[in-house]
Scaffold this motif. Sequence first.
Motif: not given
Lengths: 295, 161
Positions: A88-95
């Motif tokens: 999630l930190n890599d590809r979905f950072l805003p979340l």
Amino acid sequence: MLLPKFEYHEPSTLQDALNLLSELGGNAKVLAGGTDLLVRMKQKIDRPSHVISIARVPGLDAIIPRNGHGVTIGGAVSAGAISRHELLNDRFLPLALAAGRLGAPMIRNRATIGGNLVNARPAADLPPPCMVLNAEFKLKSASGEREVAAVEFFRGPGEADIEPNELLVSINVETPMPWTGGSYIKLGARKTLEISMVNVAALITLQSPDGVITDARIALGAVAPTPVRAYAAEELLIGEKPTDELFERAGMTGVGLCSPITDHRGTMEYRCMMIEVLVKRSLKQAVERAKSWKP
Amino acid sequence: MKTIIQMTVNGELVESAVEPNRTLLQFLREDLDLTGTKHGCGLGDCGACTVILDGKPVNSCLVLAVQAHGREVLTIEGLAENGNLHPIQQAFVDKGAIQCGFCTPGMILSAKALLDENPKPSELEIRTAISGNLCRCTGYQKIVEAVQEAATVIDGTEVSS
Ligand SMILES: Cc1cc2nc3c(=O)[nH]c(=O)nc-3n(C[C@H](O)[C@H](O)[C@H](O)COP(=O)(O)OP(=O)(O)OC[C@H]3O[C@@H](n4cnc5c(N)ncnc54)[C@H](O)[C@@H]3O)c2cc1C
Ligand code: FES
Ligand code: FES
């Protein structure tokens, strides 16, 4: 502060949870992390006669990558787990960034994404990132299931497109395109334990590291009765080369879409100024990250 | 209707019948007489009620006792061993990080959860870890110094043993 009396249910399968919800419907409340529900029950705002805990329903607390295409986040995954998750930190950072700004560490260990979305507070942290990631929410009841897009889910302060017999079981997100970068900025009077005065999520896709913007998504929280996508500002960006001057115009357009209020957290005028600055800043950060995208 | 619950509190298995509207905080303080955990705001804002639940710090005023069934709880009473203060407790004493003491149990448990996961935290990481614990007395600086001191002491013991 004492909690009023209620009957407690702790289903251990999803089917049992859904059956209970359809039987008890309006008299029952789902209990996830309890950081909102238990506060409202102590304050006598909510008085459910039945409380259905979903903590022991298997699978609701899992984050499942769908081999490269996207990710499925269970409705009862905690904000803490989201903020620490590598993918999630890599590809979905805003979340991931937004989850790391929700409340304080103890709150994040309990607060769930499902609770945050169903709450539908105008200033909540997780709706804007879900909106820029084009997330889909899966709702299940004993009689069926449906998917609602994040941009359609929020109806008004505390009101979302979910029925009393439905459970938000998962949040589905497609992996953004190559050369995409994201950001999340929350402005409050203090660093933690603070409801946002303004919050902004942005996602920018470039054609190539030094190419034009091919996709732009901006979502704003705490500026209107529901979180909103700033479509007019997005349109202005698409097809253009990213420059400071362009971001400035996008920020100004963003302000035009908002109807912020004056309250003890900040005045309307201050909020409008901050929307402009934060949109600009979030776009800049998103573009920097898009440029350094790695396969 | 009361429900029978079982949980491990400070390493000991406890069993009890509780009403579902009893919070974990009430259960610890009133049923188990573990009054080290403090009751402040009752709304998740102050952190005085912090305990460690399955390794993670939580506000026990916002957890139902029934939700802790089958889980492991650590309170401030569970930190000292054989009459010796835990290094974090000792550092709070040595550094003058305690004034009235009301926030201290929660502060120490937040610090413990941090050091268990991250034995060498930066100052910012320490300040973030205790950001949900309010202190009206110390101004936080001495608390941060105490956590830094404790980290050094704990690190040192592990190297030498
Ligand atoms: C001190 C403090 C600080 C806070 N700070 C912030 C902050 O900075 N930002 C922010 O956004 N929020 C904040 N909150 C609000 C709250 O913590 C969040 O909204 C949290 O994400 C709610 O999740 P929960 O699991 O605790 O929800 P719960 O309290 O368990 O539930 C909230 C509501 O959603 C319903 N619900 C929960 N899960 C589901 C589901 N899967 N399907 C259907 N309905 C469901 C419940 O019935 C209830 O009505 C704060 C709260 C406190 C007490
Ligand atoms: S008493 Fe629980 S946070 Fe204040
Ligand atoms: S020492 Fe008094 S509140 Fe912290």
